[in-house]
Design a protein around this motif. Structure first.
Motif, PDB file in Angstrom:
ATOM      1  N   LYS A  61      27.395  30.812  55.658  1.00 18.14           N
ATOM      2  CA  LYS A  61      27.770  30.564  55.004  1.00 18.14           C
ATOM      3  C   LYS A  61      27.989  30.050  53.330  1.00 18.14           C
ATOM      4  CE  LYS A  61      32.216  29.982  57.258  1.00 18.14           C
ATOM      5  NZ  LYS A  61      33.163  31.021  57.033  1.00 18.14           N
ATOM      6  N   ALA A  62      26.856  29.419  53.360  1.00 17.84           N
ATOM      7  CA  ALA A  62      26.668  28.907  52.211  1.00 17.84           C
ATOM      8  C   ALA A  62      26.209  29.539  51.522  1.00 17.84           C
ATOM      9  CB  ALA A  62      25.463  27.731  52.900  1.00 17.84           C
ATOM     10  N   PHE A  63      25.420  30.847  51.704  1.00 19.01           N
ATOM     11  CA  PHE A  63      24.569  31.742  50.896  1.00 19.01           C
ATOM     12  C   PHE A  63      25.893  32.716  50.064  1.00 19.01           C
ATOM     13  CE2 PHE A  63      22.921  35.571  50.184  1.00 19.01           C
ATOM     14  CZ  PHE A  63      21.370  35.592  49.807  1.00 19.01           C
ATOM     15  N   MET A  64      26.431  33.179  51.514  1.00 22.81           N
ATOM     16  CA  MET A  64      27.963  33.999  50.664  1.00 22.81           C
ATOM     17  C   MET A  64      28.739  32.781  50.020  1.00 22.81           C
ATOM     18  SD  MET A  64      31.620  34.911  53.256  1.00 22.81           S
ATOM     19  CE  MET A  64      31.439  36.396  53.542  1.00 22.81           C
ATOM     20  N   ALA A  65      28.792  31.485  49.711  1.00 21.54           N
ATOM     21  CA  ALA A  65      29.531  30.848  48.648  1.00 21.54           C
ATOM     22  C   ALA A  65      28.878  30.920  47.284  1.00 21.54           C
ATOM     23  CB  ALA A  65      29.400  29.690  48.884  1.00 21.54           C
ATOM     24  N   GLN A  66      27.593  31.145  47.241  1.00 19.38           N
ATOM     25  CA  GLN A  66      26.890  31.896  45.875  1.00 19.38           C
ATOM     26  C   GLN A  66      26.917  33.186  45.904  1.00 19.38           C
ATOM     27  OE1 GLN A  66      27.151  28.929  44.306  1.00 19.38           O
ATOM     28  NE2 GLN A  66      27.124  27.819  46.184  1.00 19.38           N
ATOM     29  N   ASP A  67      27.263  34.317  46.419  1.00 14.43           N
ATOM     30  CA  ASP A  67      26.554  34.818  46.346  1.00 14.43           C
ATOM     31  C   ASP A  67      27.595  36.217  45.571  1.00 14.43           C
ATOM     32  OD1 ASP A  67      25.878  37.881  46.770  1.00 14.43           O
ATOM     33  OD2 ASP A  67      26.076  37.944  49.173  1.00 14.43           O
ATOM     34  N   SER A  68      27.093  37.178  44.923  1.00 11.44           N
ATOM     35  CA  SER A  68      27.721  37.855  43.523  1.00 11.44           C
ATOM     36  C   SER A  68      27.475  39.158  43.698  1.00 11.44           C
ATOM     37  CB  SER A  68      27.140  37.562  42.383  1.00 11.44           C
ATOM     38  OG  SER A  68      26.160  37.766  41.765  1.00 11.44           O
ATOM     39  N   SER A  69      26.747  39.755  44.745  1.00 13.37           N
ATOM     40  CA  SER A  69      25.893  41.193  44.986  1.00 13.37           C
ATOM     41  C   SER A  69      27.937  42.191  45.701  1.00 13.37           C
ATOM     42  CB  SER A  69      25.438  40.900  46.433  1.00 13.37           C
ATOM     43  OG  SER A  69      25.751  40.580  47.554  1.00 13.37           O
ATOM     44  N   PRO A  70      27.747  43.135  45.867  1.00  6.72           N
ATOM     45  CA  PRO A  70      28.733  43.768  46.091  1.00  6.72           C
ATOM     46  C   PRO A  70      29.012  44.138  47.636  1.00  6.72           C
ATOM     47  CG  PRO A  70      27.396  45.020  44.850  1.00  6.72           C
ATOM     48  CD  PRO A  70      26.702  43.757  44.436  1.00  6.72           C
ATOM     49  N   ASN A  71      30.331  43.389  47.689  1.00  6.36           N
ATOM     50  CA  ASN A  71      30.658  43.246  49.175  1.00  6.36           C
ATOM     51  C   ASN A  71      29.678  42.125  50.113  1.00  6.36           C
ATOM     52  OD1 ASN A  71      32.322  45.307  48.718  1.00  6.36           O
ATOM     53  ND2 ASN A  71      30.973  46.817  48.699  1.00  6.36           N
ATOM     54  N   PHE A  72      29.717  41.585  49.075  1.00  5.65           N
ATOM     55  CA  PHE A  72      28.557  40.632  49.531  1.00  5.65           C
ATOM     56  C   PHE A  72      27.363  41.373  50.766  1.00  5.65           C
ATOM     57  CE2 PHE A  72      32.448  38.551  48.384  1.00  5.65           C
ATOM     58  CZ  PHE A  72      32.157  37.112  48.744  1.00  5.65           C
ATOM     59  N   ASN A  73      26.770  42.150  50.134  1.00 12.47           N
ATOM     60  CA  ASN A  73      25.214  42.362  51.053  1.00 12.47           C
ATOM     61  C   ASN A  73      24.546  41.744  50.836  1.00 12.47           C
ATOM     62  OD1 ASN A  73      26.994  45.115  50.776  1.00 12.47           O
ATOM     63  ND2 ASN A  73      26.924  45.814  49.034  1.00 12.47           N
ATOM     64  N   GLN A  74      24.491  41.016  50.131  1.00 13.35           N
ATOM     65  CA  GLN A  74      23.261  40.176  50.963  1.00 13.35           C
ATOM     66  C   GLN A  74      23.414  39.397  51.253  1.00 13.35           C
ATOM     67  OE1 GLN A  74      21.912  38.650  46.578  1.00 13.35           O
ATOM     68  NE2 GLN A  74      21.247  40.115  45.543  1.00 13.35           N
ATOM     69  N   THR A  75      24.190  39.129  51.841  1.00 14.45           N
ATOM     70  CA  THR A  75      24.776  37.689  52.766  1.00 14.45           C
ATOM     71  C   THR A  75      24.211  38.596  54.311  1.00 14.45           C
ATOM     72  OG1 THR A  75      26.788  36.712  51.664  1.00 14.45           O
ATOM     73  CG2 THR A  75      26.762  36.319  53.120  1.00 14.45           C
ATOM     74  N   MET A  76      25.031  39.208  54.266  1.00 18.52           N
ATOM     75  CA  MET A  76      24.425  40.254  55.145  1.00 18.52           C
ATOM     76  C   MET A  76      23.545  40.375  55.728  1.00 18.52           C
ATOM     77  SD  MET A  76      28.016  40.491  55.828  1.00 18.52           S
ATOM     78  CE  MET A  76      29.471  39.637  54.985  1.00 18.52           C
ATOM     79  N   GLU A  77      22.550  41.025  54.408  1.00 17.22           N
ATOM     80  CA  GLU A  77      20.986  40.803  54.753  1.00 17.22           C
ATOM     81  C   GLU A  77      21.239  39.426  55.068  1.00 17.22           C
ATOM     82  OE1 GLU A  77      19.691  42.858  51.746  1.00 17.22           O
ATOM     83  OE2 GLU A  77      20.927  44.589  51.719  1.00 17.22           O
ATOM     84  N   PHE A  78      20.898  38.463  54.801  1.00 14.34           N
ATOM     85  CA  PHE A  78      20.376  37.071  55.276  1.00 14.34           C
ATOM     86  C   PHE A  78      21.032  37.259  56.804  1.00 14.34           C
ATOM     87  CE2 PHE A  78      21.201  32.389  54.804  1.00 14.34           C
ATOM     88  CZ  PHE A  78      20.128  32.023  54.970  1.00 14.34           C
ATOM     89  N   ALA A  79      21.979  37.069  56.247  1.00 17.10           N
ATOM     90  CA  ALA A  79      22.271  36.465  58.286  1.00 17.10           C
ATOM     91  C   ALA A  79      22.037  37.087  59.590  1.00 17.10           C
ATOM     92  CB  ALA A  79      24.285  36.880  58.491  1.00 17.10           C
TER      93      ALA A  79
END
Length: 268
Positions: free
Chosen positions: A211-229
């Motif tokens: 969630k903390a990563f998502m709050a700073q994520d600017s990748s399309p469709n929050f793809n980086q957040t999903m990969e990080f998780a």
């Protein structure tokens, strides 16, 4: 530190004159997962005006106005409900030192509880493991639910992590229940020993960090957040590292509350 985390997660199996029996067990118990008419700890049903107003606020107003009374009033006006209703929402909650009203705290509680229940709708809890979703799929599904409000996640997290009655009665119990539900309704192997606690602490840490990563994520469709998780979940659940996440969970919870509270106070 372990004792602190056990206190936060709740001892599921204790029942004697010195302890109060909590609502969930330390082992998987199917009777805990019967679909209720009231989504506890909410005190109103899905057909109530309160539920309708808060559901509309989460879907239509929070993405624009954040977790504020303005968002609630905007939805009340759209639904042609009296604006005065905002004063009755969340009457059981206390205002916080971040100056959020009881109604705003109820809105935050609503989004935690309602999304937790919606996450597992339609999943047969007694199905064979091969027919249940993977734990990573449930984690990603829950994170995707918050994409519309990603811009306001820091604002919400600040309220959740500030030491208060709300944190004790809502934030930590809801995080615990979410971890319970994701493991219970997934094909993840469950345990009846100390690993019960450590696995849920690891999953909770993964969810909070994502969630903390998502709050700073600017990748399309929050793809980086999903990969990080998914990467973090793999590390802590599949590589045997979850025994090392007990202190990380407690430390992350404490520091998130301190840092986010300071941030909000500076902005104020």
């Amino acid at each position: 530190m372990v004792a602190l985390v056990l206190k936060l997660l709740g001892n599921k199996s204790v029942k004697n004159s010195s302890f109060k029996l909590v609502s969930r067990f330390y082992h998987p118990a199917s009777k805990e997962y019967v679909t209720p008419e009231t989504l506890e700890p909410l005190t109103y049903t899905k057909t109530s005006p309160e539920f309708r107003a808060l559901a509309h606020t989460m879907e239509h107003s929070v993405p624009i106005h954040g977790f504020t009374e303005k968002a609630i009033i905007n939805s009340l006006n759209t639904l042609k409900m009296p604006a005065a209703m905002v004063s009755t929402l969340g009457a059981a909650n206390s205002a916080t030192f971040l100056h959020s009203s009881p109604a705003v705290m109820e809105l935050i509680k609503f989004q935690l509880v309602e999304k937790r229940h919606r996450l597992v709708e339609g999943i047969d809890a007694i199905a064979e493991a091969t027919r249940l979703p993977a734990l990573s799929d449930l984690l990603v599904k829950r994170l995707k639910m918050d994409i519309p409000i990603a811009a306001h996640l820091n604002q919400m997290t600040a309220q959740l992590m500030v030491p208060s009655a709300f944190m004790t009665n809502v934030s930590i119990p809801e995080l615990e229940k979410l971890a319970d539900d994701m493991i219970y309704y997934s094909n993840e192997e469950d345990h009846h020993d100390f690993a019960w606690y450590t696995k849920r602490a690891a999953l909770a840490t993964t969810y909070l960090a994502s969630k903390a990563f998502m709050a700073q994520d600017s990748s399309p469709n929050f793809n980086q957040t999903m990969e990080f998780a998914q990467d973090k979940l793999h590390n802590v659940m599949k590589l045997g590292d979850y025994y090392n996440n007990m202190e990380e969970f407690a430390w992350f919870t404490m520091m998130s509350g301190v840092n986010l509270a300071k941030s909000q106070l500076v902005k104020g």
